[in-house]
Design a protein around this motif. Structure first.
Motif, short mmCIF file in Angstrom:
data_model
loop_
_atom_site.label_atom_id
_atom_site.label_comp_id
_atom_site.label_asym_id
_atom_site.label_seq_id
_atom_site.Cartn_x
_atom_site.Cartn_y
_atom_site.Cartn_z
N GLU C 19 0.78 -1.22 0.00
CA GLU C 19 0.00 0.00 0.00
C GLU C 19 0.82 1.28 0.00
N SER C 20 2.10 1.18 0.35
CA SER C 20 2.93 2.39 0.38
C SER C 20 3.74 2.57 -0.90
N ASP C 21 3.56 1.67 -1.84
CA ASP C 21 4.36 1.77 -3.06
C ASP C 21 3.66 2.57 -4.14
N CYS C 22 4.49 3.14 -5.01
CA CYS C 22 3.95 3.96 -6.09
C CYS C 22 3.34 3.06 -7.17
N PRO C 23 2.49 3.62 -7.99
CA PRO C 23 1.84 2.81 -9.04
C PRO C 23 2.85 2.12 -9.96
N GLY C 24 3.98 2.74 -10.20
CA GLY C 24 4.97 2.12 -11.07
C GLY C 24 5.47 0.81 -10.50
N THR C 25 5.76 0.80 -9.23
CA THR C 25 6.22 -0.43 -8.59
C THR C 25 5.12 -1.48 -8.58
N LYS C 26 3.90 -1.06 -8.29
CA LYS C 26 2.79 -2.04 -8.32
C LYS C 26 2.63 -2.62 -9.71
N LEU C 29 5.30 -5.22 -10.17
CA LEU C 29 4.96 -6.44 -9.44
C LEU C 29 3.86 -7.19 -10.20
N ALA C 30 2.88 -6.45 -10.70
CA ALA C 30 1.80 -7.08 -11.46
C ALA C 30 2.33 -7.75 -12.72
N ARG C 31 3.31 -7.11 -13.38
CA ARG C 31 3.87 -7.72 -14.59
C ARG C 31 4.45 -9.09 -14.28
N GLY C 128 25.76 -3.58 -10.67
CA GLY C 128 24.75 -2.99 -11.54
C GLY C 128 24.08 -1.85 -10.81
N SER C 129 23.26 -1.09 -11.52
CA SER C 129 22.62 0.07 -10.91
C SER C 129 21.15 0.15 -11.29
N VAL C 130 20.43 0.99 -10.59
CA VAL C 130 19.03 1.22 -10.91
C VAL C 130 18.93 1.80 -12.32
N ALA C 131 19.88 2.68 -12.66
CA ALA C 131 19.87 3.24 -14.02
C ALA C 131 20.03 2.15 -15.07
N ASP C 132 20.90 1.18 -14.79
CA ASP C 132 21.04 0.05 -15.70
C ASP C 132 19.71 -0.70 -15.84
N ALA C 133 19.07 -0.97 -14.71
CA ALA C 133 17.79 -1.70 -14.73
C ALA C 133 16.76 -0.96 -15.57
N LEU C 134 16.74 0.35 -15.45
CA LEU C 134 15.76 1.13 -16.20
C LEU C 134 16.07 1.10 -17.71
N ARG C 135 17.33 1.29 -18.06
CA ARG C 135 17.63 1.33 -19.50
C ARG C 135 17.48 -0.03 -20.15
N LEU C 136 17.57 -1.10 -19.35
CA LEU C 136 17.40 -2.45 -19.89
C LEU C 136 15.96 -2.94 -19.79
N GLY C 137 15.07 -2.08 -19.32
CA GLY C 137 13.65 -2.45 -19.29
C GLY C 137 13.28 -3.45 -18.22
N CYS C 138 14.05 -3.53 -17.15
CA CYS C 138 13.77 -4.51 -16.09
C CYS C 138 12.55 -4.10 -15.26
N ALA C 166 15.36 2.58 -6.34
CA ALA C 166 14.55 1.71 -7.20
C ALA C 166 13.06 2.00 -7.03
N LYS C 167 12.63 2.13 -5.78
CA LYS C 167 11.20 2.39 -5.52
C LYS C 167 10.77 3.73 -6.10
N ALA C 168 11.65 4.70 -6.00
CA ALA C 168 11.31 6.02 -6.54
C ALA C 168 11.18 5.96 -8.06
N CYS C 169 11.82 4.95 -8.68
CA CYS C 169 11.75 4.80 -10.14
C CYS C 169 10.71 3.78 -10.56
N GLY C 170 9.90 3.29 -9.64
CA GLY C 170 8.84 2.37 -10.02
C GLY C 170 9.30 0.94 -10.23
N LEU C 171 10.48 0.59 -9.75
CA LEU C 171 10.94 -0.80 -9.84
C LEU C 171 10.54 -1.57 -8.58
N ALA C 172 10.45 -2.87 -8.71
CA ALA C 172 10.27 -3.73 -7.53
C ALA C 172 11.63 -4.14 -7.00
#
Lengths: 312, 312, 312, 312, 312
Positions: C19-26, C29-31, C128-138, C166-172
């Motif tokens: 319930e405390s996570d942003c829609p991007g992270t949810k 997780l749903a994916r 690795g980094s959060v930026a890497d995860a984002l650019r690789l579509g993780c 990661a959470k601020a960027c919508g990652l799980a």
């Protein structure tokens, strides 16, 4: 420095070796190389006063109490017509406004303290910044490395970071390379060690490299083999200077020498002649200047200038 | 590199393996792969000159004093038609403007110093930056890791950070992977160790991986069991090269080899043939080039090029 | 994943726990929870391939050389209909574009290297980094902690920082919690240790928690007293799974298990049934998949899916 | 908290002691001081639940399995009419949305792990951030220091940095000050140690200080001399509380106490009466609450509230 | 401080020594030098209260419980007409608003804790920031260094960074230089050590330097030789003060002294007369003030002021 500063051919040639540097850095190198009685010759004499950090004030200045005053050194460097004056933050702050523009200055950006034991872990504290150098109108920063100390890698990494910032701001970078730690006492001034330390400074991107005058001792067994096999001439002080200059990109980088513990005037002059003969770019001379009575020091500096001018 | 650079099919195929990289990085990989006499073949010969840091100037260049001059290496690499020239900051700064655009360059971004003891704690100092590589017009950065050293984790973390920055700026990343520390001397070039080190570089995201040629020794007991159980062919140099290439994502990453201590020309040529036969992408050859008289070195490099061209 | 992705009731219920996570992270997780044959069931099977870092390529893939190719694993995970594929930077970069959107991916952001001794100081390198995860579509990052190691505090602090980004960027955020150091070998999989490690991951804010299947051993004397006094049921694998899930906020966090050293198929299946029975959310299964011949692995994964679907 | 929140005179007086804080921080202090059954009295009862980090889940909650659920604690704190609820990141994330605005919350921002040995080096990991506290709607952050541990200086430096950020964001700062390391076991709760620890928290700029109830033991010889010479009254629990409050800027800072190992209800109540009598601002009570059956805990909390209200 | 503040000639002369500082810093130095009964004389008495950090509250204030209240010290410093009040963060926060503008304040930015052993590794924690000093309306920051401790280099580097920030914000920088570690107990107050410590502070760019009164002991053999050879007068307290002032750029930097362990009033007064006679700029006097009954302390401070005014 006249109103119309005409850069000499010798200095233009030297500047052309710094082909990757920005105009700001070249201008600051030119300021140092065109200043004072040696201006335009490609030779330099720099007065460094940071012994207060390394040995404390009493051991440095009790012999000549006038030298407790930072302005004493500014004045001596200016009146003697030297190329530049190098000192730590507090020393420069004390006179930077009074003597603004009167002589190129170098902010010594790290310093050692003899109150703490050094040995193989010898290190220095960073005590100034590029921003300090800029606000105080300096032409260059000075940074000491101790190749051989267990702190070597950290010192190089800090140098890398500070040098990058300095170059981006149009400052010149002068590296004091003093080998120590993990070697014999004689090894600190061995020709192979001094050459190695000078070469490291060149590889780090230093514009001006400062080392001690080397002895003909060879410290490292593998290096000794190569020096002997390939008959590197290290028989005279001039030959050794020539070798060090060679290891600094075959003379593409400025190299200046400190006289070590030599104290009598004749020794100081002989050193300078060897430096000149070997193609070195001059002397950094501190204790040998400010620990003498002022008149004597001025006389000595004048003689050194004449030696580098080829007049003596 | 002609005005109209047409990328060969072989190189296009290689570039397609770097599917997550930005166009800038692909362009820089293409610059290296299309340059010189091996341009377009998918093979490379790179000249690296960083031995001044590792062994000092005397041990590196006394045998061939012309090599004290950084421009000597630029010229040799260009005239020999090599793929790229790799060196530390000071070396590149000395010639980057003179030779701008004449050959792809690689800024070696960390360096070791043999003045300090290494052993299991072997580490290097970071001596250059991505910003330096960009201002000097480099196509890639080079970074050494020591898998097995107690400094491994820190070296990988620094590589991660620098590689991320380099990739974002369109540079290629070349990793020198030299296993050492916490292993036997023979283990450093054992086939399982070399393959492990190469694989780590691939996992870290390196574009080009540089390792030593492996022996048929197996260092790690658990690995040995697997190699024997699954009959991995490590019987010949070519077979071992093939295995290392396999562990680099089954050939999806470029792998180049250094010749180790081999000194006679026949050994150098045999190594190159094994690399070619095993599907390796070429050689990084430093001391074997600049420690020979120039003419001899040029002759050797020409022969190596012909070997990789399949002509010898 | 169809064009109109309708989130199942089961998954909606799970998402409501975050319930405390942003829609991007949810959404991410749903994916993961809606993908593959287990999509919508609240169960997951994740394929992780980072053994090249931990054990080297030979020990990992010599048994099945096709697995040296990063694309092999992408393909297997996709064709088997798994929930997600987790790997280090280089592995993902090699296929992220080819398989963009074909399966949720997890960037494993730190890694261990068995070339260096670990023991009580066991640690990992951030690779690795959060930026890497984002650019690789993780969809998520994966991070390992070693509760009990002397490096625990540092690992938690790094996790905190990376997880916040990661959470601020919508990652799980998926935490691999492997207790080790300062405990007996049996203690690493003791039920109290595993539960403690899982609970720490939950307290750190992990969305998905990955632990080993616990034994019925009790390592800590104080914990043992409580477990016995309050009759915590740890008699069966399912009961122990249930306890671990309970310690993860009474099932408010997703918990998946690795099978440990179990190798025969029956053992793998029994484990999965115990996980299902105990209310666990699935398996992370690496070596047991890619170290088998592909057909056999596909068959095994299909059986596991059916077990989690309740069909076997 | 009614729609029109009228701050009581008592609370206004307390707030006036925080004269250097921004209105946002004062508002958050007011929220805590005006909330629940003790709202407006200047007394507080705070429920902290971070024992899962320190002792693991089994040792904390097996006795009362409902407490594995983070929402259990939110509900208990709210229904009991406590002043605030303090917990680590994961615990708050699990319920921060469900209970948004229902009770002031405190994000515990560092945590200890008993899986690793502590002793004189006792330290904690930073496991949350000011940004986390803000996004979760917290009124304050909580931070533990271990005065006496070899990690003291580092813990204080981290606190300084985090507290500065928290204050700039309008949060309140609560410091748990637990002396340990470099002292005897009895010394940890000696009156001179507790007072020293509380005073350090005040000097660091804490708004609310949390210490253990002190014994009448004197640990430090120099302190002992002063306590005896100047007849500091430490004869009763109330007198000792009064002394601790005095050392917190003579009552200008809020001080709350934990009950230590006291377990029977009478002991808990006696402690509270001593705190009230000595001028302390209340209790932080965790294990004594959630390790009892819920009804019993609610009853106990109600009694404590009445004690602080002066009704019992 | 009157509405029309006219800077005295003496203070103008002092300010002219700070020629590299920005007007903001000069204004803050002027505020301190023009405030109180010694305003305009070039002499200062500063009240520092940070003993709660170093010795704890009981050892500091039990003798005079009114001093537990931070406002007590503000009031005493103001009513006694002192030059400035120095204290750590929490102490200043408690009264900075009440006494805004009533007296120049100095934020003590690092602090020691006697709960942890120090010895040769003596260090302090950074407990305040330049931003704190600005928001609390301070005129200066205070920072302690321990020349001789193994932590020296780190302390100097932190000072460098904080001082640069402070100067850029127009604050003055006061350095407490207390030699310790790697020397004999007597060596800590030896004249050569005190002079060295003071000189280091000057080299670091301090505006005001605070040292202990030196003894006539000489700690360092090399220094001893120079002191004796050059007949440095260290025979009286006044002569030693004069020497310390000399080593602070021949009086270009303000130097104040603490009285050490002297406790009887006559000793305190004799010290002040020696400081005055030797050309020192005043006293920092803490424990000797707040550990006496208020009336006695006020009387003592008044006498000290008269001594510095040359009236006694």
């Amino acid at each position: 420095m006249s109103v119309l500063m005409k850069i000499s051919q010798e200095v233009k040639k030297i500047l052309s070796n710094y082909e990757s540097d920005c105009p700001g850095t070249k201008a600051n190198l030119a300021r140092i190389l065109m200043h004072g009685h040696l201006g335009g010759t490609g030779k330099m004499i720099i007065l460094p006063v940071d012994q207060g950090f390394e040995h404390g004030p009493g051991r440095s200045f009790a012999i000549n109490p006038a030298a407790y005053d930072p302005l004493y050194h500014y004045e001596m460097a200016i009146e003697a017509g030297l190329s530049a004056y190098a000192a730590p933050l507090g020393m420069l702050e004390a006179g930077a406004s009074t003597f603004a523009g009167a002589i190129p200055t170098i902010l010594k950006i790290n310093s050692s303290i003899s109150l703490i034991p050094s040995g193989d872990d010898a290190d220095q504290a960073i005590t100034g910044s590029v921003a300090d150098a800029l606000r105080l109108g300096c032409s260059a920063i000075g940074y000491t490395i101790y190749p051989g100390s267990n702190a070597t890698l950290g010192m190089l990494e800090n140098l890398r970071e500070i040098a990058e910032e300095a170059k981006a701001c149009g400052l010149a970078v002068i590296v004091w390379s003093y080998a120590r730690g993990n070697m014999s006492k004689d090894g600190e001034t061995a020709i192979d060690t001094i050459a190695y330390g000078a070469h490291i400074a060149a590889l780090m991107g230093a514009h001006i490299i400062k080392v001690k005058l080397p002895s003909d001792y060879l410290e490292n067994a593998d290096a000794k083999k190569e020096y002997l096999a390939h008959k590197v001439d290290i028989s005279t002080q001039a030959a050794r200077v020539r070798h060090v200059v060679e290891t600094c990109f075959q003379g593409r980088r400025l190299v200046v020498f400190s006289g070590g513990a030599a104290k009598d005037l004749q020794g100081v002059y002989d050193d300078a002649r060897a430096i000149r003969e070997g193609g070195g770019n001059g002397s950094i001379i501190g204790r040998n200047a400010f620990r003498r009575p002022r008149a004597e020091a001025m006389q000595m500096l004048d003689t050194l200038i004449k030696i580098y001018q080829g007049k003596l």
